[in-house]
Design an enzyme around this catalytic site. Structure first.
Site, PDB file in Angstrom:
ATOM      1  N   PRO A 242       0.788  -1.221   0.000  1.00  0.00           N
ATOM      2  CA  PRO A 242       0.000   0.000   0.000  1.00  0.00           C
ATOM      3  C   PRO A 242       0.827   1.282   0.000  1.00  0.00           C
ATOM      4  CG  PRO A 242      -0.093  -1.108   2.131  1.00  0.00           C
ATOM      5  CD  PRO A 242       0.543  -2.053   1.172  1.00  0.00           C
TER       6      PRO A 242
ATOM      7  N   ARG B 142       5.034  11.020  -2.543  1.00  0.00           N
ATOM      8  CA  ARG B 142       4.749  10.716  -1.149  1.00  0.00           C
ATOM      9  C   ARG B 142       5.960  10.995  -0.251  1.00  0.00           C
ATOM     10  NH1 ARG B 142       4.698   4.570   1.198  1.00  0.00           N
ATOM     11  NH2 ARG B 142       3.900   5.115   3.251  1.00  0.00           N
TER      12      ARG B 142
ATOM     13  N   TYR C 235      11.063   9.013   1.388  1.00  0.00           N
ATOM     14  CA  TYR C 235      11.061   7.948   0.380  1.00  0.00           C
ATOM     15  C   TYR C 235      11.745   8.324  -0.934  1.00  0.00           C
ATOM     16  CZ  TYR C 235       7.712   5.935   3.645  1.00  0.00           C
ATOM     17  OH  TYR C 235       7.116   5.438   4.778  1.00  0.00           O
TER      18      TYR C 235
ATOM     19  N   ASN D 130       8.306  -5.346  -0.824  1.00  0.00           N
ATOM     20  CA  ASN D 130       8.168  -4.180   0.036  1.00  0.00           C
ATOM     21  C   ASN D 130       6.684  -4.108   0.370  1.00  0.00           C
ATOM     22  OD1 ASN D 130       7.968  -1.806   1.387  1.00  0.00           O
ATOM     23  ND2 ASN D 130       9.038  -0.555  -0.139  1.00  0.00           N
TER      24      ASN D 130
ATOM     25  N   ALA E 220       3.167  -0.684   4.860  1.00  0.00           N
ATOM     26  CA  ALA E 220       2.671  -0.779   6.244  1.00  0.00           C
ATOM     27  C   ALA E 220       2.204  -2.190   6.607  1.00  0.00           C
ATOM     28  CB  ALA E 220       1.542   0.223   6.446  1.00  0.00           C
TER      29      ALA E 220
ATOM     30  N   HIS F  17       4.160  -4.438   9.013  1.00  0.00           N
ATOM     31  CA  HIS F  17       4.062  -4.322  10.471  1.00  0.00           C
ATOM     32  C   HIS F  17       2.753  -4.854  11.030  1.00  0.00           C
ATOM     33  CE1 HIS F  17       7.302  -1.693   9.349  1.00  0.00           C
ATOM     34  NE2 HIS F  17       6.474  -0.842   8.761  1.00  0.00           N
TER      35      HIS F  17
ATOM     36  N   ASP G  66       1.767 -15.592   6.300  1.00  0.00           N
ATOM     37  CA  ASP G  66       1.298 -16.964   6.067  1.00  0.00           C
ATOM     38  C   ASP G  66       1.295 -17.314   4.581  1.00  0.00           C
ATOM     39  OD1 ASP G  66       0.964 -17.337   8.764  1.00  0.00           O
ATOM     40  OD2 ASP G  66      -1.226 -17.253   8.735  1.00  0.00           O
TER      41      ASP G  66
ATOM     42  N   GLU H 140      12.785  -9.254   2.096  1.00  0.00           N
ATOM     43  CA  GLU H 140      11.985  -8.090   2.511  1.00  0.00           C
ATOM     44  C   GLU H 140      12.821  -6.837   2.280  1.00  0.00           C
ATOM     45  OE1 GLU H 140      10.707  -8.185   6.645  1.00  0.00           O
ATOM     46  OE2 GLU H 140      10.683  -5.995   6.711  1.00  0.00           O
TER      47      GLU H 140
ATOM     48  N   HIS I 229      12.822  -2.272   2.200  1.00  0.00           N
ATOM     49  CA  HIS I 229      12.197  -0.974   2.465  1.00  0.00           C
ATOM     50  C   HIS I 229      13.112   0.130   1.976  1.00  0.00           C
ATOM     51  CE1 HIS I 229       9.320  -3.010   5.018  1.00  0.00           C
ATOM     52  NE2 HIS I 229      10.347  -3.679   5.514  1.00  0.00           N
ATOM     53  N   LEU I 230      12.498   1.191   1.509  1.00  0.00           N
ATOM     54  CA  LEU I 230      13.306   2.361   1.137  1.00  0.00           C
ATOM     55  C   LEU I 230      13.928   3.001   2.369  1.00  0.00           C
ATOM     56  CD1 LEU I 230      10.317   2.978  -0.865  1.00  0.00           C
ATOM     57  CD2 LEU I 230      12.352   3.777  -2.047  1.00  0.00           C
ATOM     58  N   SER I 231      13.110   3.187   3.397  1.00  0.00           N
ATOM     59  CA  SER I 231      13.580   3.869   4.608  1.00  0.00           C
ATOM     60  C   SER I 231      14.166   2.848   5.584  1.00  0.00           C
ATOM     61  CB  SER I 231      12.411   4.607   5.265  1.00  0.00           C
ATOM     62  OG  SER I 231      11.409   3.690   5.675  1.00  0.00           O
TER      63      SER I 231
ATOM     64  N   ARG J  96       7.139   0.710  13.543  1.00  0.00           N
ATOM     65  CA  ARG J  96       7.763   0.215  12.294  1.00  0.00           C
ATOM     66  C   ARG J  96       8.936  -0.732  12.566  1.00  0.00           C
ATOM     67  NH1 ARG J  96       5.397   3.593   8.347  1.00  0.00           N
ATOM     68  NH2 ARG J  96       4.927   5.624   9.215  1.00  0.00           N
TER      69      ARG J  96
HETATM   70  C1  DQA Z   1       8.211   1.315   3.810  1.00  0.00           C
HETATM   71  C2  DQA Z   1       8.289   1.496   5.330  1.00  0.00           C
HETATM   72  C3  DQA Z   1       6.931   1.229   5.963  1.00  0.00           C
HETATM   73  O1  DQA Z   1       7.009   1.409   7.381  1.00  0.00           O
HETATM   74  C4  DQA Z   1       5.889   2.184   5.426  1.00  0.00           C
HETATM   75  O2  DQA Z   1       4.634   1.879   5.958  1.00  0.00           O
HETATM   76  C5  DQA Z   1       5.862   2.200   3.931  1.00  0.00           C
HETATM   77  C6  DQA Z   1       7.122   2.195   3.212  1.00  0.00           C
HETATM   78  C7  DQA Z   1       9.544   1.701   3.123  1.00  0.00           C
HETATM   79  O3  DQA Z   1       9.755   1.282   1.991  1.00  0.00           O
HETATM   80  O4  DQA Z   1      10.368   2.414   3.708  1.00  0.00           O
HETATM   81  O5  DQA Z   1       4.807   2.295   3.335  1.00  0.00           O
HETATM   82  O6  DQA Z   1       7.951  -0.032   3.517  1.00  0.00           O
END
Ligand code: DQA
Length: 146
Positions: free
Chosen positions: A9, A17, A22, A73, A76, A79, A86, A97, A99-101, A110
């Site tokens: 999402p 955004r 990001y 990725n 949210a 979390h 599953d 897995e 994530h950008l951040s 997070r």
């Molecule tokens: C994210 C980090 C998540 O906590 C956040 O909800 C996102 C982006 C990231 O790529 O840094 O939507 O997955």
């Protein structure tokens, strides 16, 4: 080799955004450069983004027997989603897995990931580069298994 890139999402909003967190790359541009990078290495990459948890679950199911690895990725849902955890366990396809951040340097909610425990690895904090790093890690791992 066939791999699947999943984005959860709000990642369709990349570029607009919260650019301070990001970055300014759009999801289209990230997907295009990752697909090109994968192709150079003889890998076909399918890309899928959804804001709906069930759609992501169903796309994971569809990867069974098709994709040898998944980059995810989950935004949210990382979390919150036992359903995604599953689904990934259910299809038994190795995944990374990403994530950008750096989620560990952000709000406490997070810091927890429902996906990390079963992932091959987790890449976070490198902005759009996290995608390329995760791709390299996954391809390297799968070649080692051959
Ligand atoms: C994210 C980090 C998540 O906590 C956040 O909800 C996102 C982006 C990231 O790529 O840094 O939507 O997955």
């Amino acid at each position: 080799m066939h791999l699947l890139l999943l984005n959860g999402p709000n990642l369709n909003l990349l570029g607009q955004r919260e650019p301070g967190i990001y970055g300014t790359d759009t999801l289209d541009s990230i997907e295009a450069s990752l697909t090109a990078e994968a192709l150079k290495q003889g890998v076909q990459l399918d890309c899928f983004q959804s804001n709906f948890e069930g759609a992501l679950v169903e796309r994971i199911h569809q990867a069974m027997g098709v994709s040898q690895g998944i980059l995810i990725n989950a935004g949210a849902y990382t979390h919150t989603s036992i359903a995604l955890r599953d689904a990934l366990a259910g299809v038994a396809i190795p995944y990374v897995e990403l994530h950008l951040s750096n989620t560990h340097a952000r709000e406490p909610f997070r810091h927890r990931s429902y996906l990390a425990e079963r992932a091959l690895g987790v890449v976070c904090g490198f902005g759009a580069q996290s995608y390329g790093l995760a791709l390299q890690g996954l391809i390297h791992h799968l070649h080692q298994q051959e």
